[in-house]
Each structure stands twice: as structure tokens, then as C-alpha cells.
Design a protein around this motif. Sequence first.
Motif, PDB file in Angstrom:
ATOM      1  N   ASN A 493       0.651  -1.121   0.004  1.00  0.00           N
ATOM      2  CA  ASN A 493       0.200   0.017   0.070  1.00  0.00           C
ATOM      3  C   ASN A 493       1.062   1.169  -0.052  1.00  0.00           C
ATOM      4  N   ARG A 494       2.018   1.197   0.986  1.00  0.00           N
ATOM      5  CA  ARG A 494       2.767   2.220   0.639  1.00  0.00           C
ATOM      6  C   ARG A 494       3.552   2.521  -0.704  1.00  0.00           C
ATOM      7  N   TYR A 495       3.827   1.533  -1.211  1.00  0.00           N
ATOM      8  CA  TYR A 495       4.438   1.713  -2.558  1.00  0.00           C
ATOM      9  C   TYR A 495       3.615   2.236  -3.719  1.00  0.00           C
ATOM     10  N   ASN A 496       2.084   1.974  -3.382  1.00  0.00           N
ATOM     11  CA  ASN A 496       1.181   2.477  -4.406  1.00  0.00           C
ATOM     12  C   ASN A 496       0.937   3.969  -3.932  1.00  0.00           C
ATOM     13  N   ASP A 497       1.208   4.341  -2.821  1.00  0.00           N
ATOM     14  CA  ASP A 497       0.897   5.669  -2.427  1.00  0.00           C
ATOM     15  C   ASP A 497       2.050   6.371  -2.910  1.00  0.00           C
ATOM     16  N   LEU A 498       3.226   5.707  -2.971  1.00  0.00           N
ATOM     17  CA  LEU A 498       4.632   6.628  -3.663  1.00  0.00           C
ATOM     18  C   LEU A 498       4.135   6.740  -5.265  1.00  0.00           C
ATOM     19  N   ILE A 499       3.883   5.895  -5.677  1.00  0.00           N
ATOM     20  CA  ILE A 499       3.435   6.125  -7.275  1.00  0.00           C
ATOM     21  C   ILE A 499       2.481   7.095  -7.461  1.00  0.00           C
ATOM     22  N   ASP A 500       1.270   6.816  -6.678  1.00  0.00           N
ATOM     23  CA  ASP A 500       0.427   8.106  -6.655  1.00  0.00           C
ATOM     24  C   ASP A 500       0.879   9.342  -6.416  1.00  0.00           C
ATOM     25  N   LEU A 501       1.829   9.660  -5.507  1.00  0.00           N
ATOM     26  CA  LEU A 501       2.487  10.861  -5.347  1.00  0.00           C
ATOM     27  C   LEU A 501       3.253  11.477  -6.415  1.00  0.00           C
ATOM     28  N   LEU A 502       3.914  10.448  -7.212  1.00  0.00           N
ATOM     29  CA  LEU A 502       4.932  10.816  -8.350  1.00  0.00           C
ATOM     30  C   LEU A 502       3.928  11.136  -9.477  1.00  0.00           C
ATOM     31  N   ASN A 503       2.721  10.387  -9.483  1.00  0.00           N
ATOM     32  CA  ASN A 503       1.699  10.673 -10.744  1.00  0.00           C
ATOM     33  C   ASN A 503       1.060  12.211 -10.517  1.00  0.00           C
ATOM     34  N   ALA A 504       0.995  12.335  -9.388  1.00  0.00           N
ATOM     35  CA  ALA A 504       0.187  13.744  -9.104  1.00  0.00           C
ATOM     36  C   ALA A 504       1.267  14.979  -9.208  1.00  0.00           C
ATOM     37  N   ASP A 505       2.446  14.774  -9.489  1.00  0.00           N
ATOM     38  CA  ASP A 505       3.374  15.879  -9.641  1.00  0.00           C
ATOM     39  C   ASP A 505       3.782  16.084 -10.823  1.00  0.00           C
ATOM     40  N   LEU A 511       5.441   6.948 -16.009  1.00  0.00           N
ATOM     41  CA  LEU A 511       5.747   6.241 -14.804  1.00  0.00           C
ATOM     42  C   LEU A 511       5.714   4.667 -15.221  1.00  0.00           C
ATOM     43  N   LYS A 512       6.742   4.141 -14.897  1.00  0.00           N
ATOM     44  CA  LYS A 512       6.610   2.573 -14.897  1.00  0.00           C
ATOM     45  C   LYS A 512       6.875   2.060 -13.707  1.00  0.00           C
ATOM     46  N   MET A 513       6.062   1.027 -13.247  1.00  0.00           N
ATOM     47  CA  MET A 513       6.153   0.603 -12.019  1.00  0.00           C
ATOM     48  C   MET A 513       7.069  -0.669 -11.826  1.00  0.00           C
ATOM     49  N   PRO A 518       7.981  -9.392  -1.154  1.00  0.00           N
ATOM     50  CA  PRO A 518       8.121  -9.249   0.394  1.00  0.00           C
ATOM     51  C   PRO A 518       9.627  -9.341   0.605  1.00  0.00           C
ATOM     52  N   ALA A 519      10.194  -8.853   1.474  1.00  0.00           N
ATOM     53  CA  ALA A 519      11.628  -8.889   1.731  1.00  0.00           C
ATOM     54  C   ALA A 519      11.919 -10.048   2.461  1.00  0.00           C
ATOM     55  N   PRO A 520      13.141 -10.430   2.567  1.00  0.00           N
ATOM     56  CA  PRO A 520      13.409 -11.772   3.169  1.00  0.00           C
ATOM     57  C   PRO A 520      13.115 -11.819   4.598  1.00  0.00           C
ATOM     58  N   ASP A 521      13.127 -10.773   5.354  1.00  0.00           N
ATOM     59  CA  ASP A 521      12.641 -10.656   6.772  1.00  0.00           C
ATOM     60  C   ASP A 521      11.226 -10.674   6.980  1.00  0.00           C
ATOM     61  N   GLY A 522      10.469 -10.631   5.932  1.00  0.00           N
ATOM     62  CA  GLY A 522       8.926 -10.691   6.120  1.00  0.00           C
ATOM     63  C   GLY A 522       8.202  -9.442   6.499  1.00  0.00           C
ATOM     64  N   GLU A 523       9.134  -8.516   6.933  1.00  0.00           N
ATOM     65  CA  GLU A 523       8.659  -7.209   7.697  1.00  0.00           C
ATOM     66  C   GLU A 523       8.431  -6.122   6.749  1.00  0.00           C
ATOM     67  N   TYR A 524       9.142  -6.026   5.436  1.00  0.00           N
ATOM     68  CA  TYR A 524       9.155  -5.135   4.419  1.00  0.00           C
ATOM     69  C   TYR A 524       8.810  -5.619   3.189  1.00  0.00           C
ATOM     70  N   HIS A 525       8.624  -4.727   2.187  1.00  0.00           N
ATOM     71  CA  HIS A 525       8.516  -5.165   0.907  1.00  0.00           C
ATOM     72  C   HIS A 525       9.495  -4.612  -0.240  1.00  0.00           C
ATOM     73  N   ASP A 526      10.238  -5.355  -1.184  1.00  0.00           N
ATOM     74  CA  ASP A 526      11.304  -4.896  -1.972  1.00  0.00           C
ATOM     75  C   ASP A 526      10.654  -4.328  -3.340  1.00  0.00           C
ATOM     76  N   PHE A 527      10.887  -3.295  -3.851  1.00  0.00           N
ATOM     77  CA  PHE A 527      10.441  -3.021  -5.268  1.00  0.00           C
ATOM     78  C   PHE A 527      11.525  -2.707  -6.168  1.00  0.00           C
ATOM     79  N   GLY A 528      11.320  -3.361  -7.500  1.00  0.00           N
ATOM     80  CA  GLY A 528      12.306  -3.258  -8.357  1.00  0.00           C
ATOM     81  C   GLY A 528      12.237  -1.957  -9.160  1.00  0.00           C
ATOM     82  N   GLU A 529      13.123  -1.923 -10.094  1.00  0.00           N
ATOM     83  CA  GLU A 529      13.280  -0.698 -10.743  1.00  0.00           C
ATOM     84  C   GLU A 529      12.132   0.019 -11.341  1.00  0.00           C
ATOM     85  N   THR A 530      11.961   1.173 -10.885  1.00  0.00           N
ATOM     86  CA  THR A 530      10.657   2.143 -11.177  1.00  0.00           C
ATOM     87  C   THR A 530      11.226   3.232 -11.994  1.00  0.00           C
TER      88      THR A 530
END
Length: 545
Positions: A493-505, A511-513, A518-530
Amino acid sequence: MAQLAVDYGSDKVRLLEFDGSGKRLRVLGFAEASLNGAAVTSGEDAEEAAATRDDLAADSIAKAMDEARFADDPSGMAWPAGQTLFREFTLPFTGDEQIEKVVRFESESHIPLDIDDVVIQHQVLRKTRDKSHILAVAVKKDDLLDRFDVLEESSIDPMFVDLDVFALLHALKGTGVAGEQECCLVLCAQDHATSLLFMVKGELYAVRSLRMGAHGIPRQGQTAGGGMDDDIAAARGADFISRLERELRRTLTTLPGVGELQAVHLLGAGSDIPGFEDMLQRVFASAAVAPLNLLERVDHKLSDEDAVRFGPDVGVALGVAYKLAGMDLTETDFRREECAYTRKFDQVKSPLIVLSFVLFLIVALKGIDTFYQLKKVRNEYGTLLTDAREQLNLLVGDNTEARAVWEQLEFGPHQVQAISQAFDRRHNELALQLGRSSKIPPQPSALAVWTELSTLLIEHQDEIGRLTLRKIDIDVGAREPIMRFSGRVIDANRYNDLIDLLNADGLYMGLKMGDLSPAPDGEYHDFGETSVKIDIDELNRRREG
């Protein structure tokens, strides 16, 4: 932390020191203080005799505590059933609140004592569709207060007082004995009383306390002591067994719901007299009759000799230990009204200490995490500013002049902004020197793009949460200026919020997502080249403004 369980019987006080919790309780030591030495000399009146007995009892307990070096706080105590009044009756309802409201008044008609002189506790033994079968138990307040005065001499102030048969129930539950048979009897034979606990499907079905015991009767392999003839001792033993057999048969006729017993568990030193097990086998022909050593079912530090010696008598004290460790099946406590426990804080002291430590640990870990996050951001700014300062030095040609741009400002975004503005000023000065116009078109600047991006992220950090940029590539010299980046966010959800923020600027477009996982520790999410294209005209307008 060591705690103390006290089984205050009629002729002995049994002391059990333990630590651990209800799930993993460990017995550290066991000791006995005899009360038989509290003899009364002829000629003493009743008040003097009671004072003498209490003083001798206090001395005996204090001596046992000193020799064993047991902790005296926190502690709990068991009251002997032989000095308790039992009454059973039925109420025409099953609601717990209704039972709580009327049980004391109903008990008043069954107990032949002034209701204000006793502490009454009750236990719901069983319920039918619209009835409740109640066991009411009454203990005299004066007797309780006398015991507290005796224990006070050894600095023992029990947090609660439970009945010994209820304490024994906790020991049976805690060690797993209660659920081993569909129907069983636990018989605890002491010197002055014999207690019967009938268990059905692991729950207490009925309780009986018989005022008959094995005092003065020699055990297996022993001879009569105290100057008693062996024949007389044997006759006393036979009489005790005969009377107990009659009481057991009579009791069974009053409990038709018990059903056929699968086992009879024997506790108490009195169960070891000659002929005792044979009598029980006659009464309960289909049941397996055998001694029960509860010490074998818990972790303990007693020697083999002490384990054999104290094993039959440890049940009640062990039950007090389970209740003191947090297991409260009956919710009964005779420390009420005038006998109430006054050091209430001690009851919650240990849980509060644990809770305070847990809260401190949470706050400390949160602080450490925040510290490292700030350190990471600072390192990122440090890398960016090092490069920007070098570029500014090359542009200005004077290290002193270049340092004057940023060294008085706070480290971080303020220095980045100041260096960016210095580049803009130098650019405008160059345009005037060239004489083409008042200024020349500004050259694309990756630093300006980064400044815009970092400002945007800082302004909306509450929306996008914790963001880590692992890689960022800003190419403003390409035919189509583009910025590529990858990193880590708290969740999708936070990644989508970041994308929405860039689209609004308006600075960003096309923009290409990147891929999200999920990150190996399970607590975060990794996103690839945007990737996102840069509007150079919009960037120039912002720089000019």
C-alpha cells in the motif's frame, strides 16, 4: 524468584519453596515443622494454653524456616479441611451472578454458626439444565487470625488462604493426574483427617472430609512408638481401617452419579498403614489402587531420600504452589473481610516488574531502530553532499567561497538546497557574461531533480512511511530525461502511495512500476526498478521560481 507454599495442618506445617510458573514449576525444597511439641501443662487456663500453643508453634515454624533458609515472600497457605465446615445444597438456577448473590444467604440456613463469625467460600460442583449443586465451606475468622499471628513470627504473610482439598485439586490438574481416568478417587489420609476427592472427566465432582486419621498408628515396617504396645497399635490401625471402610461405602451410596471408578490414588502418610490398600481394594474391586507420588511429576531438587520421605505429603503444598504461580481453578480465598490481605501491591508487584521490563524493552528497541534509520538517512545525505560540494568547488574555483555557501547551514536538506541555488546563481551570472540575453536556458541538472524528489518525499513522509532507496539513477542528458530507482517500503500500500504521489506531481510523467515482493525478513517489501520521465521544462520553471 523463589516463593513459599504453606500447608498449615493440624499437627504439622509443611513448607515448600519453589520457583517457575504453572507450566514449568520447580520444587526447590521441602520442610516440616511439627506442632506436636505445643503441649499444654496442667493448671493452665484456656487463654494461657492457647498462647502457649501458639508460641511453641511459632518457634517451631521459625526454626524450620531458618534451617531450610526458605524465602518468606510471596507466600500462600492451605487450610485443613478437618477444621472446616462443609455443606452441600442445590440452587434452582445456573447463572454465576445469581449464584454469587444468594449463596451467602443460602449458606446461613445450612451453617450452624453466626454468619458474621466465619468466612464462607463456595464451589459449583456441577450443573444441570436449571439447577446448580453448590459446596459451601466455612472457616472461623478467629481461627484464621490466630494462624496469621503464628506465621507472622516467621515473617510469613500469605497472600491467600485456600482449602487443602482445593489446593490438592490444583496439584492434580497441574501434574496431569486429573485427566488420566474417566472417573477416579483421590484419597489423602493424614494424621487427624482423611479427604476424598471424586473426579469425573477431569473435573471435581464431590468432596468429603472425614474427621478420622492415622495418628499414632505405625506405618508399614514400623513398630509402635511412644510406649504404646504393638498389639494396641495394631488394634487401633484395624479400627481406623474398619471405620474408614464403613464411611467409604456410605459415601458411595450418596453419590450415584460418580459411576465406576477406574483408579484410587493414595496420598498422605496415613495411607501406608498395614491393610489400608487391601481394604480399598475390597471397597473398589474394579479400580486400580496405588500410591500417588506427585513429586515424580514435577521438577525438583530434593534428594532421593527426601523425595521418598516427603512424597506422600507434598500434594497440598504443591497445589498451593500452582495457585501461587497463577493457576486458580476454584477462585476461592479465605483472606476476606477482617482476614483480608493488606499488602495488595505485593500481589501485582511481580507482574508489574515484568510488564515494566517488557515496555522498556519495546521502547529501547524502537529507539535503536529509529537511531539506525536516522543514521542511514544521514549517510545518504553525506554521500550526496560530498559529491555536490566537489562539483561546487570545481565550478567556483575557490574552496573558501564554495564552503561559505553551505558550512553555516544545518546538515541535510538545507545544505542541498543552498548548493543547488549556488549552481543556479552561477548559471545566471554566466548567461549575463555571455551577453546573449538576460539569461541562457538552464542546463539540465540531476542535482536539481534529486532536490525536488527529496523535498517531495520529506513533505509526504507520513503518507508513504519508511522508505529506503537502494539505487537511484538520474539521467538528464538523455534524449528523454529519465529517473530510475529501486528500494524498500513497509508494504504494498505504501508503494502504491509513492506511485500516486509521483503521478500527481507535474515534474514526472510516463511512470513505469517495478516488481514488488516481500523482503526476506518478512517485515518489508522490496520494489524493483521504477522508471519515470522528467519534464525538463517544468524543472526549469521551478528553478527559476
